[in-house]
Write an enzyme that holds these catalytic residues in place. Structure first.
Site, short mmCIF file in Angstrom:
data_model
loop_
_atom_site.label_atom_id
_atom_site.label_comp_id
_atom_site.label_asym_id
_atom_site.label_seq_id
_atom_site.Cartn_x
_atom_site.Cartn_y
_atom_site.Cartn_z
N ARG A 4 72.55 24.78 -28.54
CA ARG A 4 72.29 23.55 -29.29
C ARG A 4 73.50 23.20 -30.16
O ARG A 4 74.60 23.68 -29.91
CB ARG A 4 71.01 23.72 -30.11
N PRO B 111 59.95 25.56 -41.78
CA PRO B 111 59.76 24.12 -41.75
C PRO B 111 59.64 23.53 -40.34
O PRO B 111 60.33 23.95 -39.42
CB PRO B 111 61.00 23.56 -42.46
N ASN B 112 58.74 22.59 -40.25
CA ASN B 112 58.47 21.78 -39.05
C ASN B 112 57.80 22.53 -37.92
O ASN B 112 57.44 21.93 -36.91
CB ASN B 112 59.75 21.09 -38.55
N ALA C 198 65.08 25.53 -39.55
CA ALA C 198 66.40 25.08 -39.98
C ALA C 198 66.94 25.86 -41.17
O ALA C 198 68.16 25.93 -41.36
CB ALA C 198 66.37 23.59 -40.30
N ARG D 159 56.07 17.91 -31.67
CA ARG D 159 57.48 17.60 -31.92
C ARG D 159 58.36 18.05 -30.76
O ARG D 159 58.26 19.19 -30.31
CB ARG D 159 57.88 18.34 -33.20
N GLU E 167 64.11 38.22 -36.71
CA GLU E 167 64.35 36.77 -36.65
C GLU E 167 64.03 36.28 -35.24
O GLU E 167 64.48 36.88 -34.26
CB GLU E 167 65.82 36.50 -36.97
N ASN F 288 60.41 33.07 -38.07
CA ASN F 288 61.14 31.92 -37.56
C ASN F 288 61.37 31.01 -38.76
O ASN F 288 60.46 30.30 -39.19
CB ASN F 288 60.34 31.20 -36.47
N HIS G 32 63.52 32.65 -32.66
CA HIS G 32 63.68 31.22 -32.45
C HIS G 32 63.09 30.87 -31.09
O HIS G 32 63.26 31.63 -30.13
CB HIS G 32 65.15 30.80 -32.50
N TYR H 131 60.50 22.49 -27.74
CA TYR H 131 59.55 23.43 -28.35
C TYR H 131 58.25 23.61 -27.59
O TYR H 131 57.40 24.39 -28.01
CB TYR H 131 59.24 22.98 -29.79
#
Length: 149
Positions: free
Chosen positions: A105, A9-10, A75, A17, A96, A72, A98, A22
């Site tokens: 964060r 998502p996103n 969330a 964004r 995985e 990735n 990111h 990012y």
């Protein structure tokens, strides 16, 4: 060797964004660069904002010709038991990734639901996190059956 890059998502909003987190490149532009950098890999890319669609894609590529998945989960990394179960169920190894350093964060981002079932995790290197995962898969030798002469 077939490798899927799977974004959650996103991540379709990369380049738009939160550029300070990012970056300012779309993933599609970066994907073109990855295809050029890894000509020996047959790369494909899929993105969805929907958890069930991501699970369906993992099931689709998790038992066949694909030799790796760079994932990735966005969330969903921190919340999805269903994605964790899907990764656990498939044969294809998953790394995985990111873009941001999730450990720098918010505290809720420090826990990954999917990491226990992944081959490894890479975080905090921007888009280069994907390149690092692909380098791992590129270096894997196919298993041979039989004896060398």
């Amino acid at each position: 060797m077939k490798i899927l890059i799977l974004n959650g998502p996103n991540l379709n909003l990369l380049g738009i964004r939160e550029k300070s987190v990012y970056g300012n490149r779309s993933f599609e532009d970066y994907f073109d660069e990855l295809k050029e950098a890894f000509p020996a890999l047959e790369l494909s890319y899929f993105q969805s904002n929907t958890e069930g669609t991501l699970i369906d894609k993992l099931h689709e590529v998790g038992f066949g010709d694909y030799k790796g998945i760079v994932f990735n989960a966005g969330a969903y990394t921190h919340t999805s038991v269903a994605l964790s179960d899907a990764i656990k169920a498939i044969d294809t190894p998953v790394i995985e990734v990111h873009i941001s350093n999730v450990y720098a964060r918010e505290a809720f981002r420090h826990k990954s639901m999917i990491a226990p079932h992944c081959k490894g995790s890479i975080a905090g290197f921007g888009l280069e996190s994907y390149r690092l995962a692909l380098q791992y898969f590129e270096r894997q030798k196919p298993k041979r059956i039989g004896f060398n002469a």
